[in-house]
Design an enzyme around this catalytic site. Sequence first.
Site, PDB file in Angstrom:
ATOM      1  N   GLN A  45       0.870  -1.281   0.077  1.00  0.00           N
ATOM      2  CA  GLN A  45       0.019  -0.110   0.123  1.00  0.00           C
ATOM      3  C   GLN A  45       0.907   1.221   0.160  1.00  0.00           C
ATOM      4  OE1 GLN A  45      -3.362  -0.145  -0.435  1.00  0.00           O
ATOM      5  NE2 GLN A  45      -2.766  -2.399  -0.560  1.00  0.00           N
ATOM      6  N   SER A  46       0.464   2.266  -0.314  1.00  0.00           N
ATOM      7  CA  SER A  46       1.057   3.636  -0.267  1.00  0.00           C
ATOM      8  C   SER A  46       1.852   3.782   1.082  1.00  0.00           C
ATOM      9  CB  SER A  46       0.356   4.907  -0.652  1.00  0.00           C
ATOM     10  OG  SER A  46      -0.865   5.021   0.171  1.00  0.00           O
ATOM     11  N   GLU A  47       1.218   3.587   2.007  1.00  0.00           N
ATOM     12  CA  GLU A  47       1.679   3.540   3.502  1.00  0.00           C
ATOM     13  C   GLU A  47       1.003   2.558   4.384  1.00  0.00           C
ATOM     14  OE1 GLU A  47       2.702   7.390   2.045  1.00  0.00           O
ATOM     15  OE2 GLU A  47       0.752   6.736   2.247  1.00  0.00           O
ATOM     16  N   THR A  48       2.069   2.021   5.165  1.00  0.00           N
ATOM     17  CA  THR A  48       1.428   1.085   6.413  1.00  0.00           C
ATOM     18  C   THR A  48       1.702   2.157   7.672  1.00  0.00           C
ATOM     19  OG1 THR A  48       1.893  -0.902   5.111  1.00  0.00           O
ATOM     20  CG2 THR A  48       1.911  -1.112   7.509  1.00  0.00           C
ATOM     21  N   HIS A  74      -3.381  10.232   5.937  1.00  0.00           N
ATOM     22  CA  HIS A  74      -4.658   9.366   5.669  1.00  0.00           C
ATOM     23  C   HIS A  74      -4.367   8.187   6.753  1.00  0.00           C
ATOM     24  CE1 HIS A  74      -1.918   7.129   2.828  1.00  0.00           C
ATOM     25  NE2 HIS A  74      -3.024   6.320   3.079  1.00  0.00           N
TER      26      HIS A  74
END
Length: 267
Positions: A45-48, A74
């Site tokens: 994902q774009s961020e964890t 987010h």
Amino acid sequence: MQEIPFYMVDAFSDRTFGGNAAAVCPLFEWLPDETLLKMAQEHNQSETAYFVRTDSGFELRWFTTQGEINLCGHATLASAHVIFEYLDYPETEIHFSTRFVGELIVSRSGDWLTLNFPAWATETVEPPALLLEALGLDTYEEIRVARDYLVVLKTQQQLEALTPDIHAMLPLGKMICVTAPGENHDFVSRFFCPGESVAEDPVTGSAHSMLIPYWGEKLGKTKMQARQISARGGDLRCEWQGDRVLMSGQATTYIIGSVYLREGELS
């Protein structure tokens, strides 16, 4: 073997497949950075976001598939959603301590979560020719910079029509936020991420740390409605409070599961 809870949450959205997806993993204690990065790469994902409970709240960190980053809106909203909804957290306010931006506070009112973030001032710069070429822009209102470039356009239609060359932006060494007055919102934006796994971020909370002060001053307002007009899109209620900004959004759970790490994978 260690079992770690796993959540995927669509942040800044009241429905699945909207807003910006983030993976969230509550931890009992911090794992090695290499393990956190490998997990983020596996989640893709774009961020964890990872957090650990403390006596005063939670420690919070964010990883992309390439490494740790200094702020992610987010994924902070998604983390707060998990804490409020699934961890029997009785309060209406969460205090996150972070490594790079100090304390962040998230409060809940009904279905809306409000992030309390630092405000970032921007300053006018002469735009690099490469920036304009990569965006395909002949005209613009102004170019400013804080952590990221802030490119201001005249109309929402102009913003919607952008088809930038993301790869060409790589030598700039910065992310690019492009914004304009909104047709049905105070302002709208898009956010481009050269070098990251997601070329255009669906909804970028951290970018609003500079968008809110910019538009607050320009419009003479402290409370504003904003929308990030990516393909998925997301709505934010915004408030400018001097050196802090408030941004509110909703969140929707998509996946609840577990991550399993064997002994040799924990170090």
